[in-house]
Design an enzyme around this catalytic site. Structure first.
Site, PDB file in Angstrom:
ATOM      1  N   ASP A  79      29.372  42.574  41.136  1.00  0.00           N
ATOM      2  CA  ASP A  79      30.055  42.378  39.866  1.00  0.00           C
ATOM      3  C   ASP A  79      31.378  43.133  39.919  1.00  0.00           C
ATOM      4  OD1 ASP A  79      30.994  42.313  37.284  1.00  0.00           O
ATOM      5  OD2 ASP A  79      29.213  43.214  36.374  1.00  0.00           O
ATOM      6  N   ASN A 106      39.625  37.463  47.672  1.00  0.00           N
ATOM      7  CA  ASN A 106      39.817  36.182  47.002  1.00  0.00           C
ATOM      8  C   ASN A 106      39.377  36.192  45.539  1.00  0.00           C
ATOM      9  OD1 ASN A 106      39.902  32.998  47.097  1.00  0.00           O
ATOM     10  ND2 ASN A 106      37.850  33.543  46.396  1.00  0.00           N
ATOM     11  N   LYS A 137      38.932  50.512  50.257  1.00  0.00           N
ATOM     12  CA  LYS A 137      38.737  51.945  50.548  1.00  0.00           C
ATOM     13  C   LYS A 137      37.381  52.191  51.206  1.00  0.00           C
ATOM     14  CE  LYS A 137      38.524  56.370  47.988  1.00  0.00           C
ATOM     15  NZ  LYS A 137      39.712  57.095  48.496  1.00  0.00           N
ATOM     16  N   SER A 160      47.345  37.012  45.846  1.00  0.00           N
ATOM     17  CA  SER A 160      48.173  37.263  44.685  1.00  0.00           C
ATOM     18  C   SER A 160      48.501  35.891  44.083  1.00  0.00           C
ATOM     19  CB  SER A 160      49.438  38.032  45.090  1.00  0.00           C
ATOM     20  OG  SER A 160      50.249  38.291  43.963  1.00  0.00           O
ATOM     21  N   TYR A 190      48.051  39.241  33.539  1.00  0.00           N
ATOM     22  CA  TYR A 190      47.795  38.595  34.834  1.00  0.00           C
ATOM     23  C   TYR A 190      48.930  38.900  35.811  1.00  0.00           C
ATOM     24  CZ  TYR A 190      47.184  34.862  38.285  1.00  0.00           C
ATOM     25  OH  TYR A 190      47.043  34.141  39.456  1.00  0.00           O
ATOM     26  N   LYS A 194      48.879  40.763  39.524  1.00  0.00           N
ATOM     27  CA  LYS A 194      49.325  40.089  40.738  1.00  0.00           C
ATOM     28  C   LYS A 194      50.473  40.841  41.409  1.00  0.00           C
ATOM     29  CE  LYS A 194      46.318  38.257  40.998  1.00  0.00           C
ATOM     30  NZ  LYS A 194      45.347  37.850  42.037  1.00  0.00           N
TER      31      LYS A 194
END
Length: 296
Positions: A79, A106, A137, A160, A190, A194
């Site tokens: 999640d 993705n 990370k 992006s 948004y 991006k």
């Protein structure tokens, strides 16, 4: 203006992926699923993919088996609105696999109403940037190990979009809120997320030159994510929408520029003052490290 070229043919233009281990986030629908199905054809050792819908995941696994029954395809429930869930997904991969050659970031959300993640971050920034930053990370030690292998060409591909052009900066003080920005808020939030994707790929490339980290624009795709898009934009098929990810993940290392942003397919993308801002990229890196400091 860049004219997008979708002539890249995944069947013939992707080389053998023998022995490679791949992770695709958001693989249960849309271009994530298409990316998996195309990669499976080239005989990687294993593909992991994340998502929330177990029944959709079974369909993806079946499609992959129908395409190439010799490749192990593994669903990792995750999640992306929960940093703990993302961390656990990353640890599972590092515990199970001896290498990780390709990470395709993705998963994402687009132009959704204002809300926060389970950790209190603006949801688009939380999912599109921060969750992926934590996954990266967590996986970095394994990916850095993979760079030492003789046949390695390790990639991080961050999806992006041209939406980054709509953001002039990142509103760091308000990222732990819904960030109410009025009627255009969903698209403004948004664009900010991006922009973070583009800047973070640059920051990764600077710090980890042995890993090729890039950001890409897939195109405006006929999927559920783009229901908010109007007919003003030319929409492309899911098949074409996966091509830039596939190109960036598999093209020869010498043909890709570390830290760059690519438009479809494999074309160096345009930039903005904000996306070229090295100080902003540094501030994003430092802010992100601070938010993730409890995950080691």
């Amino acid at each position: 203006m860049v004219t997008h070229d979708y002539s890249f043919n995944p069947n013939s233009d992707i080389p053998s992926l023998s022995d490679k281990v791949i992770l695709v986030t958001g693989g249960t629908a849309g271009i994530g699923t298409e990316t998996i199905v195309q990669l499976v054809k080239h005989n990687p050792d294993r593909i992991y993919f994340t998502g929330r819908n177990a029944s959709s995941a079974e369909n993806v696994i079946q499609s992959a088996k129908d395409t190439n029954p010799n490749v192990q395809v593994t669903f990792v429930a995750c999640d992306f609105t929960s940093l703990q869930s993302v961390y656990e997904a990353g640890k599972r991969v590092t515990n199970e696999s001896q290498r990780l050659d390709i990470l395709i970031c993705n998963a994402g959300v687009m132009a959704i109403p204002k809300t926060t993640t389970k950790d209190g971050y603006e949801v688009q920034f939380g999912v599109n940037h921060l969750a992926h930053a934590l996954l990266i990370k967590t996986l970095l030690p394994l990916m850095l190990h993979t760079t030492t292998l003789s046949d390695a060409s390790v990639r991080i591909v961050i999806l992006s979009s041209l939406g980054f052009r709509g953001a002039s900066t990142i509103d760091f003080p308000r990222l732990k809120s819904e960030q109410d920005m009025g009627i255009l808020g969903p698209f403004m939030r948004y664009g900010q997320s991006k922009l973070a994707n583009v800047l973070y790929a640059k920051a990764l490339a600077k710090r980890y030159p042995d890993i090729s980290s890039v950001s890409i624009h897939p195109g405006i795709i006929k999927t559920g994510m783009f229901q908010a898009a109007t007919t003003f934009w030319r929409q492309i098929s899911v098949q074409d929408g996966a091509k830039n990810s596939l190109w960036a993940a598999t093209v020869k290392k010498e043909k890709i520029k570390n830290g760059a942003f690519y438009e479809p397919v494999g074309q160096m993308g345009g930039s903005t003052k904000a996306s070229r801002n090295a100080d902003l990229a540094e501030k994003l890196w430092e802010w992100t490290e601070e938010q993730l400091k409890d995950f080691t």
